[in-house]
Design an enzyme around this catalytic site. Structure first.
Site, PDB file in Angstrom:
ATOM      1  N   GLU A 207       0.882  -1.181   0.000  1.00 60.88           N
ATOM      2  CA  GLU A 207       0.000   0.000   0.000  1.00 60.88           C
ATOM      3  C   GLU A 207       0.911   1.221   0.000  1.00 60.88           C
ATOM      4  OE1 GLU A 207      -3.327   0.040  -0.076  1.00 60.88           O
ATOM      5  OE2 GLU A 207      -3.686  -2.097   0.114  1.00 60.88           O
ATOM      6  N   CYS A 241      -2.384   9.629   2.466  1.00 60.23           N
ATOM      7  CA  CYS A 241      -1.875   9.027   1.217  1.00 60.23           C
ATOM      8  C   CYS A 241      -2.797   9.298   0.032  1.00 60.23           C
ATOM      9  CB  CYS A 241      -1.671   7.532   1.398  1.00 60.23           C
ATOM     10  SG  CYS A 241      -3.174   6.680   1.901  1.00 60.23           S
TER      11      CYS A 241
HETATM   12  P1  NAD Z   1       7.987   4.824   5.079  1.00 58.31           P
HETATM   13  O1  NAD Z   1       8.079   4.022   3.835  1.00 58.31           O
HETATM   14  O2  NAD Z   1       9.090   5.726   5.429  1.00 58.31           O
HETATM   15  O3  NAD Z   1       7.811   3.855   6.352  1.00 58.31           O
HETATM   16  C1  NAD Z   1       6.852   2.816   6.391  1.00 58.31           C
HETATM   17  C2  NAD Z   1       7.355   1.698   7.278  1.00 58.31           C
HETATM   18  O4  NAD Z   1       8.551   1.170   6.724  1.00 58.31           O
HETATM   19  C3  NAD Z   1       7.671   2.116   8.712  1.00 58.31           C
HETATM   20  O5  NAD Z   1       7.165   1.132   9.582  1.00 58.31           O
HETATM   21  C4  NAD Z   1       9.188   2.163   8.738  1.00 58.31           C
HETATM   22  O6  NAD Z   1       9.725   1.779   9.987  1.00 58.31           O
HETATM   23  C5  NAD Z   1       9.609   1.149   7.681  1.00 58.31           C
HETATM   24  N1  NAD Z   1      10.843   1.524   7.002  1.00 58.31           N
HETATM   25  C6  NAD Z   1      11.273   2.783   6.707  1.00 58.31           C
HETATM   26  N2  NAD Z   1      12.443   2.734   6.045  1.00 58.31           N
HETATM   27  C7  NAD Z   1      12.758   1.412   5.916  1.00 58.31           C
HETATM   28  C8  NAD Z   1      13.844   0.719   5.315  1.00 58.31           C
HETATM   29  N3  NAD Z   1      14.836   1.359   4.734  1.00 58.31           N
HETATM   30  N4  NAD Z   1      13.838  -0.629   5.371  1.00 58.31           N
HETATM   31  C9  NAD Z   1      12.822  -1.290   5.957  1.00 58.31           C
HETATM   32  N5  NAD Z   1      11.770  -0.672   6.542  1.00 58.31           N
HETATM   33  C10 NAD Z   1      11.737   0.650   6.529  1.00 58.31           C
HETATM   34  O7  NAD Z   1       6.579   5.577   4.981  1.00 58.31           O
HETATM   35  P2  NAD Z   1       5.963   6.598   5.990  1.00 58.31           P
HETATM   36  O8  NAD Z   1       6.769   7.844   5.969  1.00 58.31           O
HETATM   37  O9  NAD Z   1       5.672   5.949   7.295  1.00 58.31           O
HETATM   38  O10 NAD Z   1       4.549   6.863   5.314  1.00 58.31           O
HETATM   39  C11 NAD Z   1       4.382   7.771   4.279  1.00 58.31           C
HETATM   40  C12 NAD Z   1       4.200   7.084   2.958  1.00 58.31           C
HETATM   41  O11 NAD Z   1       3.256   6.035   3.060  1.00 58.31           O
HETATM   42  C13 NAD Z   1       3.647   8.019   1.902  1.00 58.31           C
HETATM   43  O12 NAD Z   1       4.263   7.765   0.684  1.00 58.31           O
HETATM   44  C14 NAD Z   1       2.183   7.616   1.824  1.00 58.31           C
HETATM   45  O13 NAD Z   1       1.560   7.938   0.614  1.00 58.31           O
HETATM   46  C15 NAD Z   1       2.265   6.172   2.058  1.00 58.31           C
HETATM   47  N6  NAD Z   1       1.008   5.673   2.572  1.00 58.31           N
HETATM   48  C16 NAD Z   1       0.265   4.821   1.813  1.00 58.31           C
HETATM   49  C17 NAD Z   1      -0.951   4.391   2.279  1.00 58.31           C
HETATM   50  C18 NAD Z   1      -1.809   3.448   1.477  1.00 58.31           C
HETATM   51  O14 NAD Z   1      -2.739   2.899   2.051  1.00 58.31           O
HETATM   52  N7  NAD Z   1      -1.556   3.236   0.202  1.00 58.31           N
HETATM   53  C19 NAD Z   1      -1.418   4.784   3.523  1.00 58.31           C
HETATM   54  C20 NAD Z   1      -0.612   5.664   4.264  1.00 58.31           C
HETATM   55  C21 NAD Z   1       0.589   6.081   3.796  1.00 58.31           C
END
Ligand code: NAD
Length: 454
Positions: A207, A241
């Site tokens: 997602e 998002c």
């Molecule tokens: P992110 O990708 O930075 O983090 C998401 C998760 O991944 C967190 O739990 C984090 O600990 C982990 N993570 C971060 N970097 C990592 C790495 N290098 N290796 C492994 N795991 C890692 O995203 P965010 O900042 O928490 O959320 C924002 C993003 O999420 C935006 O792009 C938004 O559009 C998207 N989003 C999508 C939905 C959806 O339902 N499609 C919903 C909410 C947010």
């Protein structure tokens, strides 16, 4: 971590989660644990980024509660064996499909709706009969902590366990073998998750995010469009998002629409003291957003405080696809407007960009609506509305291409954590010898006939 995963696998193999009664019990328990701890959740999220209890209930908890209720109501039907038609060749066999849980699942959450994005996928996993390791986002520390405390003190860790941590923890988790990984977050990290999952051939739901456009055509109900767009864009201070990332407004309505947006924003009295405007989640993101505000193009707002992590609702006017703000998902309270003349041109442009998570069309024209909906590929969206498609439990929710793969909520969530076994169940009282040796021209003719071929 390995011990927890191993223990969950042993528990899964005991078949306990395959019992529908067990799933219902766990879902009911989750509902009551969440309800009992509502105040703790409100306090935690307010400490993290000043999100009000009203917003937390309406944009997070209510969706989780309704997913749980729907799951309890429908699990018997979703998990039931589905009969399929048997083809002539296999007559007189019975054909059916058995849904089975995939097994030990890992759910990785994002920070912007921390409760919803952690618990809603967990509900899908539980209703499908999987065990769950939930890794909420570490960014809002208090919500992560409250989720760990609530779940780990109420659930058997062999079945449902919250593991707190950041990149390092997630990296360690991703080295292990899971039967399903459900990830919510950025496209960049989505690729890391997908790669890690590929090593074990683990199925994933991703997602992700992207830049979701909103079209406003000349014959739209502009007043309603402004009202709905302002609410959906500045909800959660733009950290949604599926928020409209940018507007595509027809040149002919430029002044009228700008004015309506301005009036609407002013009438909302967005103000953290009013508890109707959340903070930006951290200083790093506030700084990133502030850099995106091109002062030359500010039509409204533009004020900010890095210390307070607040940015005024900001409208940037006369933006082009070449501006820096159009390079990445904004994820904050800045609304760029691109004016268009030729709808075909702008559609062509979007077709060549990464596929967005959402797309919104404000128009009264059936042909314009159909054109945009059919020509542009995107996860899901609305006509004359924005964001609200997430609130219909009868829809699956998910992206396509760069904005993700797979979908969830309701039955789609059940499917995301299930495998469907196809079974051909044959009686033994008859044994047609068509497939057996010797292979004769007559047998070949009959086989072709059974497949409807000459
Ligand atoms: P992110 O990708 O930075 O983090 C998401 C998760 O991944 C967190 O739990 C984090 O600990 C982990 N993570 C971060 N970097 C990592 C790495 N290098 N290796 C492994 N795991 C890692 O995203 P965010 O900042 O928490 O959320 C924002 C993003 O999420 C935006 O792009 C938004 O559009 C998207 N989003 C999508 C939905 C959806 O339902 N499609 C919903 C909410 C947010």
């Amino acid at each position: 971590m390995q011990d927890v995963i191993h223990a969950q696998r042993v528990f899964f193999n005991s078949n306990t989660t395959k019992d529908i009664k067990f799933r219902k019990q766990q879902l009911k328990k989750l509902l009551s644990v969440l309800k009992e701890n509502e105040q703790l959740m409100y306090d935690a999220i307010y400490t993290d980024f000043k999100k009000s209890s009203f917003d937390t209930f309406t944009t997070e908890l209510v969706l989780v509660y309704s997913d749980i209720k729907e799951a309890i109501k429908k699990v018997d039907e979703w998990a039931s064996i589905k009969t399929k038609r048997t083809n002539l060749l296999n007559f007189p066999a019975k054909s059916y499909v058995i849904p089975e849980p995939l097994g030990v699942s890992l759910v990785i959450g994002a920070w912007n709706y921390p409760y919803q994005l952690s618990f809603a996928p967990a509900v899908s996993a539980i209703v499908a009969g999987c065990t769950v390791i939930l890794k909420p986002s570490e960014v809002p520390v208090n919500t992560s902590k409250v989720m760990a405390e609530m779940i780990n003190s109420n659930f058997d860790s062999n079945f449902f366990k919250v593991v707190e941590g950041g990149v390092e923890t997630t990296t360690q988790l991703l080295k292990e073998k899971f039967d399903k990984i459900f990830f919510t977050g950025s496209t960049t990290v989505g690729k890391i998750v997908y790669k890690a999952a590929a090593k074990h051939l683990t199925p994933v739901t991703l997602e992700l995010g992207g830049k979701s456009p909103a079209f406003i055509t000349p014959n739209a109900n502009l007043k309603i469009a402004a009202k709905r767009l302002v609410w959906s864009k500045f909800l959660n201070a733009g950290q949604t998002c599926i928020a409209p990332d940018y507007l595509l407004v027809h040149k002919s309505i430029k002044d009228k629409f700008l004015n309506l947006l301005k009036n609407e924003i002013e009438s909302c009295h967005f103000n953290p003291d009013n508890k109707n405007y959340v903070q930006i989640v951290n200083k790093r993101n506030t700084e990133r957003l502030v850099k995106l505000i091109d002062k030359e193009k500010v039509y409204l707002g533009g004020g900010y405080s890095i210390e307070e992590r607040v940015i005024e609702p900001t409208i940037l006017d006369n933006i082009t696809f070449d501006d820096e703000i159009m390079e990445e998902e904004i994820f904050g309270p800045i609304l760029p407007i691109i004016y268009y003349d030729d709808l075909n041109e702008v559609i062509e442009k979007i077709k060549n960009l990464p596929k967005p998570l959402s797309c919104y069309v404000f128009t009264k024209s059936m042909s314009t609506k159909n054109k945009i909906l059919s020509e542009i590929s995107f996860g899901g969206g609305c006509v004359n509305e924005a964001v609200m498609h997430i609130s219909n439990p009868n829809f699956g929710f998910g992206g396509v291409g760069d904005s993700g793969m797979g979908s969830y909520h309701g039955e789609e969530g059940f499917k995301a954590f299930s495998h469907y076994k196809s079974i051909l169940d044959k009686p033994t009282w008859i044994e047609p010898n068509l497939k057996y040796y010797p292979q004769t021209p007559l047998k070949l003719k009959l086989i072709k006939l059974f497949f409807g071929l000459k």
